[in-house]
Write an enzyme that holds these catalytic residues in place. Structure first.
Site, short mmCIF file in Angstrom:
data_model
loop_
_atom_site.label_atom_id
_atom_site.label_comp_id
_atom_site.label_asym_id
_atom_site.label_seq_id
_atom_site.Cartn_x
_atom_site.Cartn_y
_atom_site.Cartn_z
N TYR A 70 -14.14 6.56 -13.23
CA TYR A 70 -13.86 5.51 -12.24
C TYR A 70 -14.50 4.18 -12.66
O TYR A 70 -13.87 3.12 -12.59
CB TYR A 70 -14.38 5.96 -10.87
CG TYR A 70 -14.40 4.89 -9.81
CD1 TYR A 70 -13.23 4.46 -9.18
CD2 TYR A 70 -15.60 4.31 -9.40
CE1 TYR A 70 -13.26 3.48 -8.20
CE2 TYR A 70 -15.65 3.34 -8.42
CZ TYR A 70 -14.47 2.92 -7.82
OH TYR A 70 -14.51 1.96 -6.84
N ASP A 88 0.87 -1.18 0.00
CA ASP A 88 0.00 0.00 0.00
C ASP A 88 0.91 1.23 0.00
O ASP A 88 1.90 1.27 0.71
CB ASP A 88 -0.88 -0.01 1.27
CG ASP A 88 -2.07 0.93 1.18
OD1 ASP A 88 -3.21 0.44 1.29
OD2 ASP A 88 -1.87 2.15 1.00
N ILE A 96 -29.03 15.85 3.78
CA ILE A 96 -29.43 14.93 2.70
C ILE A 96 -29.72 15.76 1.45
O ILE A 96 -30.49 16.73 1.50
CB ILE A 96 -30.67 14.13 3.11
CG1 ILE A 96 -30.32 13.16 4.23
CG2 ILE A 96 -31.24 13.37 1.91
CD1 ILE A 96 -31.48 12.31 4.73
N1 LIG Z 1 -15.92 1.48 -0.37
C1 LIG Z 1 -16.79 1.17 -1.31
O1 LIG Z 1 -18.00 1.41 -1.16
C2 LIG Z 1 -16.33 0.49 -2.58
C3 LIG Z 1 -17.31 0.17 -3.54
C4 LIG Z 1 -16.90 -0.46 -4.71
C5 LIG Z 1 -15.58 -0.79 -4.91
N2 LIG Z 1 -14.65 -0.45 -3.97
C6 LIG Z 1 -13.24 -0.80 -4.23
O2 LIG Z 1 -12.71 -1.48 -3.11
C7 LIG Z 1 -11.30 -1.20 -2.99
C8 LIG Z 1 -10.95 -0.70 -1.61
O3 LIG Z 1 -11.64 0.53 -1.39
P1 LIG Z 1 -11.76 1.23 0.03
O4 LIG Z 1 -13.15 1.74 0.14
O5 LIG Z 1 -11.20 0.35 1.08
O6 LIG Z 1 -10.84 2.52 -0.22
P2 LIG Z 1 -9.51 3.02 0.53
O7 LIG Z 1 -9.14 4.32 -0.11
O8 LIG Z 1 -9.73 2.99 1.99
O9 LIG Z 1 -8.47 1.88 0.14
C9 LIG Z 1 -7.65 1.92 -1.00
C10 LIG Z 1 -6.23 1.64 -0.56
O10 LIG Z 1 -5.38 1.56 -1.71
C11 LIG Z 1 -4.20 2.30 -1.45
N3 LIG Z 1 -3.66 2.74 -2.75
C12 LIG Z 1 -4.20 3.64 -3.61
N4 LIG Z 1 -3.44 3.77 -4.70
C13 LIG Z 1 -2.39 2.91 -4.55
C14 LIG Z 1 -1.25 2.58 -5.35
N5 LIG Z 1 -1.05 3.16 -6.54
N6 LIG Z 1 -0.39 1.66 -4.87
C15 LIG Z 1 -0.58 1.07 -3.67
N7 LIG Z 1 -1.63 1.35 -2.87
C16 LIG Z 1 -2.52 2.25 -3.30
C17 LIG Z 1 -4.61 3.43 -0.56
O11 LIG Z 1 -3.55 3.99 0.21
C18 LIG Z 1 -5.66 2.74 0.33
O12 LIG Z 1 -5.06 2.17 1.49
C19 LIG Z 1 -10.98 -0.20 -4.10
O13 LIG Z 1 -10.47 -0.91 -5.22
C20 LIG Z 1 -12.34 0.40 -4.44
O14 LIG Z 1 -12.38 0.89 -5.77
C21 LIG Z 1 -14.99 0.18 -2.81
#
Ligand SMILES: NC(=O)c1ccc[n+]([C@@H]2O[C@H](COP(=O)([O-])OP(=O)(O)OC[C@H]3O[C@@H](n4cnc5c(N)ncnc54)[C@H](O)[C@@H]3O)[C@@H](O)[C@H]2O)c1
Length: 313
Positions: free
Chosen positions: A140, A31, A199
């Site tokens: 996205y 990360d 909201i």
């Molecule tokens: N939270 C939601 O509702 C949701 C919904 C759909 C999909 N997702 C997907 O789930 C995954 C996790 O999301 P989250 O909500 O935990 O978000 P988050 O931002 O908490 O987690 C993403 C993590 O990736 C790390 N990161 C970002 N770019 C990076 C890079 N280039 N190299 C290494 N690390 C990197 C960030 O530091 C972070 O710790 C993501 O792929 C997101 O697109 C989340």
């Protein structure tokens, strides 16, 4: 089981790693801490602060000799993807390509990718299934869909099993309220600070809100599945990870108000342009293929989330 979790310092990754360590997994977290935090990184993991697009990250993945990889690292903000689509593409598509290539080099057996409901775009039929048309409207969603294709291109010929888990709206402890935190994190942090939540629009707009422990359980179940997850065909490796239940924003705010005993009021404001009115995703395919279903009721999930936000103050 040896597992590499990219994005393991984030909201979903932090919850996943804590749960999987309890089950005895050997975990390496990669990360870059761009949105993640060391507070989410369990001390029993091997932590490497690296950008997934770099050769050092690929080397770290190969050195970890993982049985499986969970690729969560991403540019996660819809607004940021509109402002800078090139950066979004770089992290979400090129980053996924780099991780997939490293998975092949490392001899991993399976890769799970965090995709999103955003790949469907404006829904024309509900609930959305994996067969529904994919027509993402924001960069996205475009990059997540393209990344799914990259996985097929690289992993299929190499015989690495994979799945694109299309998460709906995830909420729970460790979610960030600032920036692009979900609406639950936003409301919970406002209420615990004594500030009225706002909201936009009628509040009758619905989403498929899923508690993070259910998402963690989906990932853990898919990791351990005996059947191959990447069936042939374009929808073969796609699985909705959702509840199948529509929840309105009004219901969320009310549920949190009860859980936090918030004495203030819930304010209203003009609807924002481009907000989808209703969304819900069918989780049937994940259930039929690897036997997973969401188990946490909304009020229980909101109560646990509220307790965590209250503790942070
Ligand atoms: N939270 C939601 O509702 C949701 C919904 C759909 C999909 N997702 C997907 O789930 C995954 C996790 O999301 P989250 O909500 O935990 O978000 P988050 O931002 O908490 O987690 C993403 C993590 O990736 C790390 N990161 C970002 N770019 C990076 C890079 N280039 N190299 C290494 N690390 C990197 C960030 O530091 C972070 O710790 C993501 O792929 C997101 O697109 C989340």
């Amino acid at each position: 089981m040896r597992i590499v979790v990219t994005g393991g310092a984030g909201f979903i990754g932090g919850n996943l790693v804590h749960a999987m360590l309890g089950g005895g997994a050997d975990i390496t977290v990669i990360d870059d801490l761009s949105t993640g935090s060391m507070d989410n990184v369990h001390p029993a993991t091997t932590f490497r602060r690296l950008d997934v697009r770099t050769p050092e990250a690929a080397e770290a993945i190969v050195a970890a000799r993982p049985d499986a990889i969970v690729h969560l690292a991403a540019q996660v903000s819809v607004a940021a993807s509109i402002q800078d689509p090139a950066f979004d593409h770089s992290v979400n598509v090129d980053g996924t390509r780099a991780v997939a290539e490293a998975a092949v080099a490392a001899g991993a057996r399976r890769l799970l990718f965090a995709s999103s409901a955003a790949v469907y775009g404006e829904p024309h039929e509900l609930p959305l299934t994996e067969e529904s048309p994919t027509a993402p409207v924001v960069p996205y969603g475009v990059s997540k869909l393209e990344a799914e294709g990259v996985l097929s291109e690289i992993l299929r010929p190499a015989g690495v099993d994979f799945a694109a888990l299309r998460f709906s709206n995830v909420y729970g402890p460790r979610q960030r309220a600032e920036g692009e935190g979900g609406v639950v994190a936003e409301f919970a942090s406002r209420m615990t600070a004594g500030v009225n939540p706002v909201i936009f629009g009628s509040g009758r707009q619905t989403r498929d809100f899923i508690y993070v422990a259910d998402v963690v359980n989906a990932i853990a179940t898919a990791l351990g599945a005996d059947t191959a997850l990447a069936a042939p065909g374009p929808n073969g490796p796609a699985y909705n990870v959702s509840t199948g239940v529509e929840t309105s924003v009004n219901m969320l705010a009310e549920g949190l108000r009860i859980a936090l005993r918030f004495p203030g009021v819930i304010e209203g404001a003009e609807a924002r342009d481009g907000d989808v009115e209703a969304s819900v995703l069918s989780p049937e395919k994940a259930d039929a293929t690897f036997g997973w279903r969401a188990a946490v009721e909304l009020q229980g999930g909101l109560a646990a989330t509220a307790a965590w936000f209250a503790q942070q103050r």
